[in-house]
Motif scaffolding. Structure first.
Motif, PDB file in Angstrom:
ATOM      1  N   PHE A  71       0.826  -1.215   0.000  1.00 32.28           N
ATOM      2  CA  PHE A  71       0.000   0.000   0.000  1.00 32.28           C
ATOM      3  C   PHE A  71       0.858   1.261   0.000  1.00 32.28           C
ATOM      4  CE2 PHE A  71      -2.033   3.382   2.471  1.00 32.28           C
ATOM      5  CZ  PHE A  71      -3.206   3.561   1.754  1.00 32.28           C
ATOM      6  N   ASP A  72       1.915   1.254   0.790  1.00 26.70           N
ATOM      7  CA  ASP A  72       2.753   2.445   0.937  1.00 26.70           C
ATOM      8  C   ASP A  72       3.493   2.816  -0.336  1.00 26.70           C
ATOM      9  OD1 ASP A  72       4.193   0.106   1.261  1.00 26.70           O
ATOM     10  OD2 ASP A  72       5.683   1.028   2.569  1.00 26.70           O
ATOM     11  N   ALA A  73       3.662   1.897  -1.248  1.00 27.52           N
ATOM     12  CA  ALA A  73       4.339   2.207  -2.509  1.00 27.52           C
ATOM     13  C   ALA A  73       3.385   2.209  -3.698  1.00 27.52           C
ATOM     14  CB  ALA A  73       5.464   1.215  -2.756  1.00 27.52           C
ATOM     15  N   LEU A  74       2.377   1.368  -3.657  1.00 25.37           N
ATOM     16  CA  LEU A  74       1.467   1.274  -4.798  1.00 25.37           C
ATOM     17  C   LEU A  74       0.556   2.491  -4.929  1.00 25.37           C
ATOM     18  CD1 LEU A  74       0.553  -2.508  -4.628  1.00 25.37           C
ATOM     19  CD2 LEU A  74       2.028  -1.364  -6.273  1.00 25.37           C
ATOM     20  N   VAL A  75       0.085   3.035  -3.814  1.00 25.59           N
ATOM     21  CA  VAL A  75      -0.785   4.214  -3.877  1.00 25.59           C
ATOM     22  C   VAL A  75      -0.050   5.402  -4.504  1.00 25.59           C
ATOM     23  CG1 VAL A  75      -2.029   5.913  -2.489  1.00 25.59           C
ATOM     24  CG2 VAL A  75      -2.353   3.472  -2.078  1.00 25.59           C
ATOM     25  N   PRO A  76       1.167   5.747  -4.040  1.00 27.54           N
ATOM     26  CA  PRO A  76       1.881   6.836  -4.714  1.00 27.54           C
ATOM     27  C   PRO A  76       2.194   6.526  -6.181  1.00 27.54           C
ATOM     28  CG  PRO A  76       2.823   6.438  -2.562  1.00 27.54           C
ATOM     29  CD  PRO A  76       1.849   5.338  -2.819  1.00 27.54           C
ATOM     30  N   ALA A  77       2.487   5.270  -6.500  1.00 30.56           N
ATOM     31  CA  ALA A  77       2.780   4.908  -7.887  1.00 30.56           C
ATOM     32  C   ALA A  77       1.552   5.129  -8.771  1.00 30.56           C
ATOM     33  CB  ALA A  77       3.243   3.456  -7.971  1.00 30.56           C
ATOM     34  N   VAL A  78       0.390   4.710  -8.299  1.00 34.76           N
ATOM     35  CA  VAL A  78      -0.850   4.916  -9.060  1.00 34.76           C
ATOM     36  C   VAL A  78      -1.145   6.411  -9.184  1.00 34.76           C
ATOM     37  CG1 VAL A  78      -3.354   4.561  -8.982  1.00 34.76           C
ATOM     38  CG2 VAL A  78      -1.806   2.660  -8.525  1.00 34.76           C
ATOM     39  N   LEU A  79      -0.890   7.160  -8.119  1.00 35.82           N
ATOM     40  CA  LEU A  79      -1.090   8.608  -8.151  1.00 35.82           C
ATOM     41  C   LEU A  79      -0.191   9.270  -9.205  1.00 35.82           C
ATOM     42  CD1 LEU A  79      -2.527  11.020  -6.790  1.00 35.82           C
ATOM     43  CD2 LEU A  79      -0.554  11.162  -5.266  1.00 35.82           C
TER      44      LEU A  79
END
Length: 112
Positions: A71-79
């Motif tokens: 979650f901590d890396a995927l959310v910023p990546a999607v953003l």
């Protein structure tokens, strides 16, 4: 006092080396901009480098052993991807992804 001269010299050499690595390709490839290899690299290399950086980031920075794995890396990546597709502004998309990642870490939204 000698430490100051050492640090000043070190910074000057580092700055010159950094500047040279940025300028030399433009000087060398100025006459070869229409070469097929240069055009191919210019078209595909930035995306390949970004994919490599994203892969390393997801492997090294994400927390995969919690309730919401990655979650901590995927959310910023999607953003980053969403904002880049929306605005086509690399600075805005990278800055927003960085801020989201740092906010997740600083607000301790991920519990191991």
């Amino acid at each position: 006092m000698s430490d100051m001269w050492y640090l000043t010299g070190f910074i000057a050499v580092a700055a010159a080396a950094t500047f040279a690595t940025r300028v030399i390709p433009f000087l060398f490839f100025h006459r070869h901009t229409e070469h097929p290899l240069v055009r191919h690299l210019g078209r595909y290399l930035p995306a390949a480098v970004m994919a490599l950086l994203a892969t390393v980031f997801l492997q090294r920075s994400a927390t995969w052993n919690n309730a919401l794995p990655g979650f901590d890396a995927l959310v910023p990546a999607v953003l980053v991807v969403a904002i880049h597709l929306w605005r086509r502004n690399a600075l805005l998309s990278i800055a927003s992804g960085t801020m989201a990642y740092m906010a997740i870490l600083q607000l301790n939204l991920i519990q191991a």
